[in-house]
Design a protein around this motif. Structure first.
Motif, mmCIF file in Angstrom:
data_model
loop_
_atom_site.group_PDB
_atom_site.id
_atom_site.type_symbol
_atom_site.label_atom_id
_atom_site.label_comp_id
_atom_site.label_asym_id
_atom_site.label_seq_id
_atom_site.Cartn_x
_atom_site.Cartn_y
_atom_site.Cartn_z
ATOM 1 N N SER A 176 1.740 3.734 -3.380
ATOM 2 C CA SER A 176 1.313 5.139 -3.388
ATOM 3 C C SER A 176 2.505 6.065 -3.557
ATOM 4 O O SER A 176 2.397 7.119 -4.178
ATOM 5 C CB SER A 176 0.621 5.487 -2.071
ATOM 6 O OG SER A 176 -0.299 4.498 -1.733
ATOM 7 N N ALA A 177 3.649 5.682 -3.005
ATOM 8 C CA ALA A 177 4.792 6.598 -2.993
ATOM 9 C C ALA A 177 5.594 6.535 -4.282
ATOM 10 O O ALA A 177 6.082 7.547 -4.764
ATOM 11 C CB ALA A 177 5.699 6.261 -1.823
ATOM 12 N N ALA A 178 5.748 5.328 -4.824
ATOM 13 C CA ALA A 178 6.683 5.157 -5.931
ATOM 14 C C ALA A 178 6.037 5.569 -7.234
ATOM 15 O O ALA A 178 5.361 4.783 -7.875
ATOM 16 C CB ALA A 178 7.145 3.703 -5.990
ATOM 17 N N VAL A 217 0.832 -1.203 0.000
ATOM 18 C CA VAL A 217 0.000 0.000 0.000
ATOM 19 C C VAL A 217 0.873 1.262 0.000
ATOM 20 O O VAL A 217 0.699 2.169 -0.812
ATOM 21 C CB VAL A 217 -0.943 -0.005 1.216
ATOM 22 C CG1 VAL A 217 -1.697 1.308 1.315
ATOM 23 C CG2 VAL A 217 -1.917 -1.167 1.110
ATOM 24 N N LEU A 218 1.872 1.280 0.893
ATOM 25 C CA LEU A 218 2.690 2.485 1.040
ATOM 26 C C LEU A 218 3.534 2.739 -0.211
ATOM 27 O O LEU A 218 3.549 3.843 -0.750
ATOM 28 C CB LEU A 218 3.588 2.337 2.270
ATOM 29 C CG LEU A 218 4.544 3.477 2.580
ATOM 30 C CD1 LEU A 218 3.771 4.751 2.877
ATOM 31 C CD2 LEU A 218 5.432 3.126 3.767
ATOM 32 N N PHE A 219 4.232 1.689 -0.675
ATOM 33 C CA PHE A 219 5.152 1.907 -1.777
ATOM 34 C C PHE A 219 4.420 2.107 -3.096
ATOM 35 O O PHE A 219 4.884 2.836 -3.963
ATOM 36 C CB PHE A 219 6.168 0.774 -1.854
ATOM 37 C CG PHE A 219 7.009 0.697 -0.607
ATOM 38 C CD1 PHE A 219 7.398 1.864 0.040
ATOM 39 C CD2 PHE A 219 7.394 -0.506 -0.067
ATOM 40 C CE1 PHE A 219 8.148 1.815 1.196
ATOM 41 C CE2 PHE A 219 8.147 -0.560 1.093
ATOM 42 C CZ PHE A 219 8.529 0.602 1.737
#
Lengths: 374, 374
Positions: A45-47, A41-43
């Motif tokens: 959204s970030a990458a 989920v985090l990566f």
């Protein structure tokens, strides 16, 4: 005596023991499932290599209408977050070198005069080459704005030359980076976690000395290896099932290809990774060595997968090496299944290298274990 | 564990730590071999500069203008025309990934050009969004400069009314390697500072040798110094090797001073080592320490630091998360010291933040250790 106990019974006992070993520690259980989901989920959204919300500086020496029009079109663009006004070229340069802004735009005092006098007018832009990928994209945005402003202020010229390129992006019309990143991250996260669970579980027993006990037990080597492979396969399949639900239900990216092929290809991929994990752990004597060895293997594997940068851009010798990388083939399959509705026959064709990598790595691991025992 | 400071005892402990590091081949592996592999990968494999993209060209008009534009694409240094023909088969080639894009010069292109317009179609493979967006804008670039040239040849004002004069500062050739290789040094520091330290010290806790040290008359400051200083030296060694390779092998410019690089690296290592110590002191288990170090240090340094992916493009909540990623404060400094030179007005605030992170981690470590002993 052992020949009276059927192989299946022995393998089953081994699997039960391995599942206990992995799932016994409550902290270990959490580590196996929660971080992979956070990473997805985090990566995802970030990458992103998209460029949005960037800060741009302006130093305007022009007092006419053309620069006002230019700035208002910049302010209207969703790609630019903050637009900061500076009062000298020096201030603009300082802001750029301190990375307060990614680009500085300058209008000369004759800018509007040039436009109204039908002379070619120039906007000066300085861009931060320390982030050259983003800077080039920003320069593209500025070019589009310049063309729009030109068309607004000089309709006479605009009518003369209206040629353009109509770009159509297949499979991902809006070039949404998330749609690319989610399938890729399934590969990266599932690959790394299955490999490290395998390597650690073997190395732990080696360090504690219980691996030697296993080796002298009635269990055959292949039975031990099957037992060792089962927990990472099951945990991996459990995780990719959650990923499928998260991607399709929460992020709303549909799986256009076959669900069965999603699981079949990921199963083969997990086995290939576990094979590599086994190879590493057959060489490592301690957990520390196994972890560092894993790291030595996973970093190149992830960087050569085509997720961070396209394989096409790499030198030919690296493209050849990348053929032995399970993640590289799996990324093609996942992008195909999610974005391109890849037909079953194409998925199977891309699975062939995975099967080969799995066979070679498991065979090598078996040989290494055997030579280690004797 | 509360005796007064003794230089002799400190030196003896330090010596013990150094021997421990030097005698374990896997530590040397991660301190020197892995950094080199990483630098080479970021130098060779991770390349965000689109090289000549393989495209298909469909020319449906046999007029003069269409042929001349086709020639412009054939001779462009951005494209490699590997297939020509009609749109249908070329689209299949796009789905099969034999080409990355298809350019269509439609039937009445010549007639449209005669009237001052003339549209072409660009079909890209959106499953690789960054490449697709570059392909779209490069194709338009080829078309626009062809149109401008043609207008000039016909005696019309070819230049657009407003043009943007772009200057790429600090990296005029726009070579992504120039900022990726310095960024990779940040990853190397994270590896040694956090990952290696967390793992090695967690092993000491696991084996109980840590309690043995705690039971000696070593005071807390000495204890932390003996654990931290060897890895600090190891980290600086690895940075030196990486910097030399970056400059000599990859021709990355180094405009700053060695002193600045040393100060920047030291402040980051302070924070990274603090984080590593804290992870080992709170987990005391190699497997869990390694997974937490990966999740909270290595992956964020790679993905949430602005190293490859622009922070400003991420959703707001991710931008808040990046505030707590120490590497985020290191990457701009490293890229600046290599590509721009010493700029203390940029360095000092970031160094301050890193020192705060480090202090915070060390205080938590001391508290965690005190509690265990009590």
């Amino acid at each position: 005596m052992n020949r009276f106990i059927p192989t299946l019974t022995r393998i089953w006992a081994m699997i039960v023991k391995e599942m206990w070993a992995v799932l016994r520690d409550p902290r270990g259980r959490i580590i196996l499932v929660v971080p992979p989901i956070i990473q997805l989920v985090l990566f995802a959204s970030a990458a992103t290599l998209e460029v949005k919300n960037v800060s741009i500086g302006i130093y305007n020496r022009d007092s006419g209408q053309a620069s006002v029009e230019f700035m208002s079109q910049m302010a209207g663009s969703p790609n630019f977050g903050h637009i900061v006004m500076y009062h000298s070229a020096q201030e603009l340069r300082d802001a750029l070198s301190r990375q307060r802004i990614i680009a500085g735009v300058m209008f000369d005092d004759g800018f509007s005069r040039d436009v109204s006098a039908h002379r070619p007018a120039t906007v000066f832009a300085m861009l931060d080459g320390r982030r050259s990928n983003a800077a080039q994209i920003v320069s593209g945005y500025l070019g589009v704005i310049a063309a729009n402003v030109g068309a607004t202020l000089r309709p006479d010229l605009a009518q003369m030359n209206t040629g353009k390129s109509i770009v159509r992006n297949m499979f991902n019309p809006n070039l949404d980076f998330l749609l690319f990143m989610l399938p890729s991250l399934v590969v990266t996260v599932a690959g790394i976690s299955s490999m490290s669970v395998t390597a650690q579980s073997v190395a732990r027993e080696r360090e504690l000395g219980s691996f030697d006990q296993l080796m002298v037990s009635p269990l055959r080597l292949y039975e031990i290896l099957i037992g060792k492979m089962t927990p990472p396969v099951l945990i991996g399949l459990f995780n990719v099932t959650i990923y499928l639900v998260v991607i399709t239900q929460i992020f709303g990216e549909p799986l256009r290809g076959s669900v069965i092929m999603y699981f079949v290809s990921l199963l083969l991929f997990l086995i290939a990774n576990i094979g590599i994990g086994m190879m590493v752990s057959s060489i490592a004597q301690t957990q520390q060595q196994a972890f560092l060895g894993m790291f030595l293997v996973t970093v190149p594997i992830s960087l050569l997968s085509g997720v961070t940068s396209p394989i096409d851009n790499m030198p030919v010798w690296l493209q050849v090496i990348a053929q032995a990388n399970p993640q590289k083939h799996m990324v093609v399959i996942m992008e195909g299944l999610f974005l391109k509705a890849m037909p079953v026959s194409d998925v199977l064709a891309n699975c062939v290298p995975l099967v080969m990598i799995a066979a070679v790595s498991l065979a090598l691991a078996t040989l290494l274990f055997r030579s280690g025992v004797e | 564990m509360s005796a007064a400071f003794s230089p002799r005892r400190l030196a003896a402990m330090m010596l013990k730590e150094f021997y421990q590091i030097i005698r374990d081949p896997s530590t040397i592996l991660i301190a020197f071999v892995l950094p080199l592999i990483l630098i080479f990968l970021f130098g060779f494999a991770v390349n965000l500069d689109t090289s000549r993209t393989r495209i298909g060209l469909a020319v449906e008009d046999n007029g003069d203008a269409a042929r001349s534009l086709a020639g412009a694409f054939q001779s462009s240094r951005w494209f490699n025309v590997v297939a020509t023909g009609s749109v249908g088969p070329l689209k299949d080639a796009l789905v099969g990934e034999r080409v990355r894009g298809v350019i269509v010069i439609p039937q009445d292109f010549g007639r449209e050009v005669a009237h001052g317009s003339g549209e072409i179609q660009v079909i890209t493979d959106g499953s690789i969004p960054n490449s697709a967006s570059f392909l779209g804008s490069y194709a338009e670039g080829v078309r626009a400069s062809w149109a401008a040239q043609r207008a000039t040849d016909h005696g019309q004002a070819g230049a657009p009314p407003i043009s943007v004069d772009n200057r790429l500062w600090f990296n005029p050739g726009s070579i992504s390697r120039n900022y990726l290789v310095p960024g990779a040094i940040a990853i190397v520091m994270t590896m040694i500072g956090t990952l290696l330290t967390a793992l090695v010290i967690a092993r000491e806790w696991e084996r109980g040798t840590m309690e043995a040290i705690m039971a000696t008359s070593l005071n807390m400051a000495e204890f932390i110094a003996t654990k931290v200083l060897p890895y600090y030296v190891l980290g600086l060694g690895a940075i030196t090797v990486c910097t030399v390779v970056a400059i000599t092998v990859f021709d990355v410019p180094f405009h700053g001073s060695v002193f600045a690089l040393f100060v920047i690296s030291s402040s980051f290592l302070f924070s990274a080592l603090g984080q590593g110590l804290l992870i080992s002191a709170t987990t005391k288990n190699q497997f869990i320490a390694s997974q937490i170090a990966l999740l909270t240090a290595f992956l964020p340094s790679l993905l949430l630091s602005g190293f490859i992916y622009e922070i400003s493009s991420a959703p707001l909540w991710v931008r808040y998360v990046t505030i707590f990623v120490p590497a985020r404060y290191l990457i701009p400094q490293l890229q600046t010291v290599f590509l721009a030179g010493d700029d203390w007005s940029l360095f000092l605030p970031d160094i301050g933040v890193l020192l705060l992170f480090g202090t915070f981690f060390f205080i938590l470590t001391v508290r965690a250790n005190k509690r265990r002993i009590a």
